[in-house]
Design an enzyme around this catalytic site. Structure first.
Site, PDB file in Angstrom:
ATOM      1  N   CYS A 245    -121.377  71.762 -44.554  1.00 40.83           N
ATOM      2  CA  CYS A 245    -120.866  70.532 -45.167  1.00 40.83           C
ATOM      3  C   CYS A 245    -119.338  70.577 -45.114  1.00 40.83           C
ATOM      4  O   CYS A 245    -118.659  70.578 -46.151  1.00 40.83           O
ATOM      5  CB  CYS A 245    -121.374  70.367 -46.588  1.00 40.83           C
ATOM      6  SG  CYS A 245    -123.176  70.484 -46.682  1.00 40.83           S
ATOM      7  N   ALA A 246    -118.814  70.628 -43.911  1.00 42.55           N
ATOM      8  CA  ALA A 246    -117.425  71.039 -43.691  1.00 42.55           C
ATOM      9  C   ALA A 246    -116.402  69.907 -43.730  1.00 42.55           C
ATOM     10  O   ALA A 246    -115.224  70.164 -44.003  1.00 42.55           O
ATOM     11  CB  ALA A 246    -117.322  71.737 -42.340  1.00 42.55           C
ATOM     12  N   GLY A 250    -110.854  70.798 -45.102  1.00 42.03           N
ATOM     13  CA  GLY A 250    -109.827  71.598 -45.785  1.00 42.03           C
ATOM     14  C   GLY A 250    -110.205  73.073 -45.830  1.00 42.03           C
ATOM     15  O   GLY A 250    -109.373  73.962 -45.589  1.00 42.03           O
ATOM     16  N   ASP A 308    -120.156  74.067 -49.435  1.00 37.40           N
ATOM     17  CA  ASP A 308    -119.451  73.103 -50.302  1.00 37.40           C
ATOM     18  C   ASP A 308    -120.340  71.864 -50.337  1.00 37.40           C
ATOM     19  O   ASP A 308    -120.162  70.928 -49.561  1.00 37.40           O
ATOM     20  CB  ASP A 308    -118.076  72.806 -49.676  1.00 37.40           C
ATOM     21  CG  ASP A 308    -117.232  71.893 -50.538  1.00 37.40           C
ATOM     22  OD1 ASP A 308    -117.560  71.709 -51.728  1.00 37.40           O
ATOM     23  OD2 ASP A 308    -116.244  71.348 -50.014  1.00 37.40           O
ATOM     24  N   CYS A 361    -117.590  69.900 -56.281  1.00 37.62           N
ATOM     25  CA  CYS A 361    -116.473  69.308 -57.042  1.00 37.62           C
ATOM     26  C   CYS A 361    -117.049  68.381 -58.116  1.00 37.62           C
ATOM     27  O   CYS A 361    -116.656  67.236 -58.238  1.00 37.62           O
ATOM     28  CB  CYS A 361    -115.517  68.560 -56.115  1.00 37.62           C
ATOM     29  SG  CYS A 361    -116.293  67.269 -55.134  1.00 37.62           S
TER      30      CYS A 361
HETATM   31  C1  LIG Z   1    -117.948  67.655 -50.427  1.00 41.53           C
HETATM   32  S1  LIG Z   1    -117.826  67.070 -48.795  1.00 41.53           S
HETATM   33  C2  LIG Z   1    -117.254  68.501 -48.018  1.00 41.53           C
HETATM   34  C3  LIG Z   1    -115.746  68.733 -48.107  1.00 41.53           C
HETATM   35  C4  LIG Z   1    -115.279  69.821 -47.178  1.00 41.53           C
HETATM   36  N1  LIG Z   1    -115.995  71.056 -47.366  1.00 41.53           N
HETATM   37  C5  LIG Z   1    -113.782  70.091 -47.284  1.00 41.53           C
HETATM   38  O1  LIG Z   1    -113.386  71.073 -47.883  1.00 41.53           O
HETATM   39  O2  LIG Z   1    -113.011  69.307 -46.731  1.00 41.53           O
HETATM   40  C6  LIG Z   1    -119.512  66.987 -48.355  1.00 41.53           C
HETATM   41  C7  LIG Z   1    -119.836  66.873 -46.851  1.00 41.53           C
HETATM   42  O3  LIG Z   1    -121.217  67.204 -46.731  1.00 41.53           O
HETATM   43  C8  LIG Z   1    -121.748  66.548 -45.609  1.00 41.53           C
HETATM   44  N2  LIG Z   1    -123.211  66.648 -45.748  1.00 41.53           N
HETATM   45  C9  LIG Z   1    -123.993  66.095 -46.690  1.00 41.53           C
HETATM   46  N3  LIG Z   1    -125.273  66.481 -46.518  1.00 41.53           N
HETATM   47  C10 LIG Z   1    -125.296  67.323 -45.448  1.00 41.53           C
HETATM   48  C11 LIG Z   1    -126.305  68.044 -44.776  1.00 41.53           C
HETATM   49  N4  LIG Z   1    -127.583  68.010 -45.187  1.00 41.53           N
HETATM   50  N5  LIG Z   1    -125.953  68.788 -43.713  1.00 41.53           N
HETATM   51  C12 LIG Z   1    -124.674  68.849 -43.278  1.00 41.53           C
HETATM   52  N6  LIG Z   1    -123.672  68.179 -43.875  1.00 41.53           N
HETATM   53  C13 LIG Z   1    -123.969  67.422 -44.948  1.00 41.53           C
HETATM   54  C14 LIG Z   1    -121.129  65.169 -45.700  1.00 41.53           C
HETATM   55  O4  LIG Z   1    -121.144  64.520 -44.436  1.00 41.53           O
HETATM   56  C15 LIG Z   1    -119.715  65.494 -46.208  1.00 41.53           C
HETATM   57  O5  LIG Z   1    -118.826  65.557 -45.107  1.00 41.53           O
END
Ligand SMILES: C[S@@+](CC[C@H](N)C(=O)[O-])C[C@H]1O[C@@H](n2cnc3c(N)ncnc32)[C@H](O)[C@@H]1O
Length: 429
Positions: A245-246, A250, A308, A361
């Protein structure tokens, strides 16, 4: 006919699309304010963000000056009055100018006959609104009731109050350096002060792109709390790490800057493009994978995984006041199921002896402490690797008895606060 500045019509469109259609403030502000010059773009964002931040208080002031409740069909008139009240009460805009432009906005809409109502109420607010507004407990009544009850039960009423107060102010600009050893070199040029654990904080804000070192990729914007999970992963030199979930990346940047071989997984191709841009700007490298992290598996077991997880983001309300207006208890319950599935998947990716860091968060226990307790109770071959006070110099108050981290928006409140985060570190047995 009064001249109607474009910034006021755009502010109304932005407020409407965010509040009534549930669209994210930042994304829509970026799109809708493009016709404006930078100063007006800043003004529109500030006006709409302030109105969302203070919505409970503004509605109480409006209701005080209305003879009877406004029916739902007058929603657009109410929204114009809300934006007007925000300018008078919180942005120090001269009352007569606000009344004129607000009345003009009503006249040009489908509910023109209600221009007189907007005129009468905003004039009263201009004259006597501050006295009414000042008597309201802003921390409490700008917090949606379900969140107020949840945070009071979880953290105690006094802390819930401090969290609500922290949400009334814009968040400062926090900076993570690509090379943490250069902190002292960048503090001066960025007019920033050092924070605990290596971040810099710029209180003056300003356009990020114009600040020294941004274009050259020496740093990126990241809240102090958001920078902690990677800092708690220790020496990552040469380690194989997945960032699940990158996007927007950041933490991917931090992992790569710390010398890890990083695979960044996200299921949004659009958001992965942001990771790619950020890597290019900073000259760092990671392998990007567009996949659902519950299904993706690495070719070989990894040294460490950072998860994350997607969450309600109630820890980021200072930065994203729309979150408080959009999220509902049902969202937390649904997201908690996703988090559990992602955590179970992440647990399968790591070598014996390897590390899993889980973070969200969110201020909601269901998305933090409860997830780890449930995963450990399920008998997975994992144990907590308790975080120690000496790993959090200056932020010891965020350490829990279990050795997890729970930051709150009111931590470091005298220096501008921080996002609410939950972080746990686990070790595979
Ligand atoms: C909280 S944000 C991540 C912020 C990031 N880690 C950073 O530090 O910039 C959540 C991310 O999870 C991704 N996401 C949600 N469900 C997911 C899944 N099942 N597999 C992969 N990515 C997922 C979303 O597309 C979103 O970009």
């Amino acid at each position: 006919m009064t001249d109607l500045p474009l910034n006021r019509t755009i502010a109304l469109s932005l407020f409407t699309v965010v509040l009534r259609e549930g669209r994210p403030l930042e994304e829509q502000a970026d799109l809708l304010t493009r016709p404006l010059d930078p100063r007006d773009r800043g003004f529109v964002r500030m006006l709409v963000a302030t109105t969302l931040r203070r919505l409970g208080q503004i509605d109480m002031v409006l209701n005080h000056f209305l003879d009877k409740p406004m029916p739902a069909k007058l929603a657009s008139v109410r929204d114009i009055m809300r934006l007007g009240a925000a300018q008078i009460l919180f942005l120090d805009t001269p009352g007569h100018a606000v009344v004129d432009t607000s009345v003009e906005l009503v006249k040009r809409g489908k509910l023109a006959p209600y221009a007189g109502l907007a005129n009468a109420v905003l004039r009263k607010i201009s004259r006597d609104g501050a006295a009414v507004s000042d008597r309201i407990d802003a921390a409490r009544f700008n917090t949606p009731k379900w969140l107020w009850l949840d945070w009071s039960a979880r953290y105690g009423e006094e802390t819930a109050h401090r969290i609500g107060l922290a949400h009334l102010a814009e968040a400062p600009l926090d900076i993570t350096l690509r090379d943490p050893a250069t902190s002292a070199d960048w503090a001066g040029p960025l007019a920033a002060e050092p924070l605990p654990c290596g971040s810099l904080r710029r209180l003056a804000g300003g356009a990020v792109y114009d600040l020294p070192g941004f274009t050259d990729g020496h740093w990126w914007v990241q809240d102090l709390a958001a920078a902690l999970p990677v800092r708690l992963m220790g020496d990552l030199t040469g380690k194989a790490v997945a960032d699940l979930c990158a996007a927007p990346g950041g933490k991917t940047l931090q992992l790569a800057a710390a010398g890890a071989t990083v695979t960044a997984v996200d299921r949004s191709a659009r958001r992965l493009r942001r990771v790619s841009e950020n890597l290019a700007r900073t000259g760092l490298t990671a392998t990007l994978v567009d996949a659902d992290a519950t299904e993706w598996r690495p070719e070989a077991l990894l040294d460490a995984v950072l998860l994350d997880a997607p969450c309600s983001a109630t820890g980021t309300i200072r930065r994203h006041p729309d979150v408080a207006r959009h999220k509902r208890p049902d969202d937390v319950a649904a997201l908690a199921e996703t988090q559990a599935a992602l955590l179970a998947a992440a647990a399968e990716m790591v070598k014996p002896g390897g590390m899993l860091v889980y973070c969200t968060c969110s201020l909601q226990k269901a998305e933090g402490e409860d997830q780890i307790a449930a995963a450990l109770a399920a008998g997975l071959p994992w144990e907590r690797d308790p975080i120690r006070a000496d790993e959090l110099p200056g932020l010891e108050m965020a350490l829990t008895a279990e050795g997890e981290v729970r930051t709150l928006p009111c931590h470091l409140e005298e220096r501008g606060g921080m996002d609410g985060f939950f972080i746990a570190r686990l070790r595979r047995i």
